[in-house]
Design an enzyme around this catalytic site. Structure first.
Site, PDB file in Angstrom:
ATOM      1  N   HIS A 145     -19.537 -15.822 171.785  1.00  0.00           N
ATOM      2  CA  HIS A 145     -19.275 -16.954 171.501  1.00  0.00           C
ATOM      3  C   HIS A 145     -18.620 -17.468 170.247  1.00  0.00           C
ATOM      4  O   HIS A 145     -18.642 -16.553 169.442  1.00  0.00           O
ATOM      5  CB  HIS A 145     -20.910 -17.616 171.110  1.00  0.00           C
ATOM      6  CG  HIS A 145     -21.083 -19.101 170.781  1.00  0.00           C
ATOM      7  ND1 HIS A 145     -20.857 -19.634 169.899  1.00  0.00           N
ATOM      8  CD2 HIS A 145     -21.527 -19.975 171.838  1.00  0.00           C
ATOM      9  CE1 HIS A 145     -21.196 -20.966 169.894  1.00  0.00           C
ATOM     10  NE2 HIS A 145     -21.770 -21.213 171.178  1.00  0.00           N
ATOM     11  N   ASP A 222     -25.888 -10.757 167.564  1.00  0.00           N
ATOM     12  CA  ASP A 222     -26.075 -12.367 167.696  1.00  0.00           C
ATOM     13  C   ASP A 222     -27.069 -12.221 168.832  1.00  0.00           C
ATOM     14  O   ASP A 222     -26.997 -12.062 169.934  1.00  0.00           O
ATOM     15  CB  ASP A 222     -24.630 -12.998 168.323  1.00  0.00           C
ATOM     16  CG  ASP A 222     -24.782 -14.441 168.791  1.00  0.00           C
ATOM     17  OD1 ASP A 222     -25.868 -14.844 168.837  1.00  0.00           O
ATOM     18  OD2 ASP A 222     -23.961 -15.096 168.874  1.00  0.00           O
ATOM     19  N   GLN A 225     -29.144 -15.642 172.534  1.00  0.00           N
ATOM     20  CA  GLN A 225     -29.345 -16.141 173.850  1.00  0.00           C
ATOM     21  C   GLN A 225     -30.430 -14.638 174.180  1.00  0.00           C
ATOM     22  O   GLN A 225     -30.776 -14.766 175.497  1.00  0.00           O
ATOM     23  CB  GLN A 225     -28.189 -15.842 174.802  1.00  0.00           C
ATOM     24  CG  GLN A 225     -27.054 -16.963 174.818  1.00  0.00           C
ATOM     25  CD  GLN A 225     -28.011 -18.348 174.804  1.00  0.00           C
ATOM     26  OE1 GLN A 225     -28.750 -18.347 175.679  1.00  0.00           O
ATOM     27  NE2 GLN A 225     -26.959 -19.354 174.689  1.00  0.00           N
ATOM     28  N   LYS A 248     -33.233 -22.756 170.822  1.00  0.00           N
ATOM     29  CA  LYS A 248     -33.251 -21.990 171.991  1.00  0.00           C
ATOM     30  C   LYS A 248     -34.421 -21.342 172.600  1.00  0.00           C
ATOM     31  O   LYS A 248     -34.503 -20.739 173.422  1.00  0.00           O
ATOM     32  CB  LYS A 248     -31.773 -21.060 172.228  1.00  0.00           C
ATOM     33  CG  LYS A 248     -30.673 -21.677 171.929  1.00  0.00           C
ATOM     34  CD  LYS A 248     -29.606 -20.769 172.110  1.00  0.00           C
ATOM     35  CE  LYS A 248     -28.012 -21.146 171.402  1.00  0.00           C
ATOM     36  NZ  LYS A 248     -27.236 -22.411 171.983  1.00  0.00           N
ATOM     37  N   CYS A 386     -17.910 -22.684 174.675  1.00  0.00           N
ATOM     38  CA  CYS A 386     -17.698 -22.118 173.309  1.00  0.00           C
ATOM     39  C   CYS A 386     -17.402 -20.629 173.518  1.00  0.00           C
ATOM     40  O   CYS A 386     -17.817 -19.804 172.429  1.00  0.00           O
ATOM     41  CB  CYS A 386     -18.841 -22.397 172.241  1.00  0.00           C
ATOM     42  SG  CYS A 386     -19.272 -24.045 172.060  1.00  0.00           S
TER      43      CYS A 386
HETATM   44  N1  7TS Z   1     -24.169 -17.330 169.738  1.00  0.00           N
HETATM   45  C1  7TS Z   1     -24.459 -17.486 171.290  1.00  0.00           C
HETATM   46  C2  7TS Z   1     -24.326 -16.360 172.047  1.00  0.00           C
HETATM   47  C3  7TS Z   1     -24.572 -18.564 171.658  1.00  0.00           C
HETATM   48  O1  7TS Z   1     -24.913 -18.902 173.115  1.00  0.00           O
HETATM   49  C4  7TS Z   1     -24.735 -19.809 170.871  1.00  0.00           C
HETATM   50  C5  7TS Z   1     -24.964 -21.117 171.267  1.00  0.00           C
HETATM   51  C6  7TS Z   1     -24.505 -19.552 169.519  1.00  0.00           C
HETATM   52  C7  7TS Z   1     -24.336 -18.440 169.189  1.00  0.00           C
HETATM   53  C8  7TS Z   1     -24.384 -20.806 168.539  1.00  0.00           C
HETATM   54  O2  7TS Z   1     -25.890 -21.166 168.230  1.00  0.00           O
HETATM   55  P1  7TS Z   1     -26.090 -22.253 167.262  1.00  0.00           P
HETATM   56  O3  7TS Z   1     -27.484 -22.704 167.650  1.00  0.00           O
HETATM   57  O4  7TS Z   1     -25.956 -21.876 165.903  1.00  0.00           O
HETATM   58  O5  7TS Z   1     -25.396 -23.436 167.745  1.00  0.00           O
HETATM   59  N2  7TS Z   1     -24.579 -21.473 172.759  1.00  0.00           N
HETATM   60  C9  7TS Z   1     -24.611 -22.710 173.441  1.00  0.00           C
HETATM   61  C10 7TS Z   1     -24.112 -22.716 174.620  1.00  0.00           C
HETATM   62  O6  7TS Z   1     -24.131 -21.699 175.350  1.00  0.00           O
HETATM   63  N3  7TS Z   1     -24.361 -23.882 175.016  1.00  0.00           N
HETATM   64  O7  7TS Z   1     -24.434 -24.726 173.976  1.00  0.00           O
HETATM   65  C11 7TS Z   1     -24.810 -24.000 172.949  1.00  0.00           C
END
Ligand code: 7TS
Length: 428
Positions: A145, A222, A225, A248, A386
């Site tokens: 990501h 990371d 997910q 999430k 992203c």
């Molecule tokens: N890493 C991964 C693997 C992600 O899927 C996401 C967000 C992030 C980092 C960032 O997370 P945040 O909570 O700090 O924003 N992924 C997604 C997505 O797949 N669709 O919208 C956000």
């Protein structure tokens, strides 16, 4: 198994129950805990398949936030009064819940952040700026990501260091031989995703960590997910850093967790300066608090942390193993459904996958697919997620992505298939 939204009266589960997938009738009952799953559009409940972007929240979390703001609200770690004591106890209790949920050895190794993005930036800006110099290398993978790419790029630009990228094969699996070749005496950190948001691949992180550690290189995972879908135990993984986001994990937005081994966190400089992260301040010299407060400058998201604590209680009561097993069955069902439709190409066919179904269609652009799905009451995400480099790797500008949670059902996936046929009707 009796499932209720209350935490106090939940029965402990036996190991045998833990390993069985959730049953459809349990899932039906759990769905009642999520008000947003019952939002009606054109008289029908929405089919929510955008869980990788953010998950819906159970009543237990919503009500916990409500209770906090109604009867516990005060700032933490500073007040000498009743409400401040209540708020501080609840905030610190949430830290212990997260510690237990992720198998974190020490409570002080749980740092509350705004989310995965902030957790990774924190490590890049503190561990990274202190330890990375000219010609050093950081290894990431081709399926990251943007939040696990850009902070490292910024660091490399500043320090004259190099980003090295582990390639991905046609199924969406990391090429581990290449990874082993990339590791060398200049490698300062490996930062890879536990589960890919664009492909669904579950990476062999234990092997990745063992290979890095054999060369004395620390590893950041990371976990954005992974934590909503798999049992995660950072101690068993032996990762050095782990970042995830509450939103999430059926918790609130604006809060997340960075786990770091105390031996690393202790040696890292603070990330931001301000209140709560100091022991004493004079104009000549400031001394910093110990862990984890050194990394929690300013008033934290108190309600968010408490809401996250409630979310992990909720997940533990169901059982992450049972969730993982159920989602695995659901993913297989969805994969078979989509694969049986002419003109659909699934992007990401790794052997180990979490509940992400990314696909393209010969006849329609992903944005058109998303639009027609929306008309059918099916919420998915269309775009690059992203993760532009992995889109480029597969030669597509974007995909349509259905992403699952434990509250999704085979009926939701049947609705997905109906929507795919609708797209074909319009565009073929
Ligand atoms: N890493 C991964 C693997 C992600 O899927 C996401 C967000 C992030 C980092 C960032 O997370 P945040 O909570 O700090 O924003 N992924 C997604 C997505 O797949 N669709 O919208 C956000």
């Amino acid at each position: 198994m009796a499932i209720s939204t209350a935490t106090a009266d939940r029965p402990a589960q036996s190991a045998a129950e833990e390993t069985e997938a959730l049953t459809p009738s349990e899932v039906e009952r759990l769905r009642l805990d999520f008000p947003a799953l019952h939002v009606k559009r054109n008289g029908k409940s929405l089919v929510y398949l955008d869980n990788a972007a953010t998950s819906q929240k159970p009543k237990a979390v919503i009500e916990r936030l409500d209770q906090y703001y109604r009867s516990e609200n005060a700032n933490v770690h500073r007040g000498m009064h009743y409400l401040s004591e209540v708020a501080t106890a609840a905030y610190e209790d949430a830290r212990k819940k997260v510690q237990r949920f992720l198998g974190i050895p020490l409570t002080c190794e749980v740092v509350f952040t705004r989310g995965t993005t902030e957790g990774i930036n924190l490590v890049a800006q503190t561990y990274g700026r202190k330890n990375v110099g000219p010609d050093d290398e950081i290894i990431i993978s081709a399926m990251e990501h943007h939040s696990n790419i850009v902070p490292w790029q910024m660091l490399c630009d500043e320090k004259g260091a190099k980003l090295r990228v582990v390639p991905v094969d046609d199924r969406g699996e990391l090429v581990l031989d290449e990874y082993a070749r990339l590791l060398n005496g200049r490698t300062k950190l490996v930062a890879v995703t536990h589960v890919s948001n664009a492909l669904g691949t579950v990476n062999p992180v234990k092997e990745i960590i063992a290979l890095a550690h054999a060369q004395g290189v620390p590893v950041l995972l990371d976990g954005a997910q992974a934590t909503p879908h798999l049992p995660v135990n950072v101690q068993a993984l032996d990762c050095d850093f782990y970042a995830c986001s509450a939103h999430k994990m059926f918790g609130p937005t604006g809060i997340g967790v960075l786990y770091g081994k105390a031996e690393f966190l202790n040696r890292m400089p603070p990330y931001q300066g301000g209140g709560d992260m100091i022991l004493s301040v004079t104009f000549e010299k400031t001394t910093y608090s110990g862990l984890p407060y050194k990394f929690e400058a300013g008033t934290p998201d108190i309600a968010g942390a408490i809401g996250l604590g409630e979310a992990v209680d909720y997940l533990e009561a169901i059982g992450m193993r049972r969730i993982a097993k159920y989602e695995h069955e659901l993913t297989q069902y969805g994969t078979e459904l989509l694969s049986s439709i002419d003109g659909v190409r699934i992007i990401g066919t790794a052997k180990e996958k979490a509940g992400v179904l990314s696909f393209t269609m010969e006849s329609a652009h992903p944005h058109d697919i998303g639009q027609i799905f929306n008309d059918c009451g099916v919420a998915i995400r269309a775009g690059h997620h992203c993760a532009q480099p992995v889109m480029q790797r597969f030669g597509v500008p974007a995909t349509a992505r259905a992403s699952l949670a434990f509250y999704n059902t085979k009926e939701d996936l049947d609705a997905l298939a109906v929507a795919v046929h609708k797209v074909k009707e319009v565009f073929d």
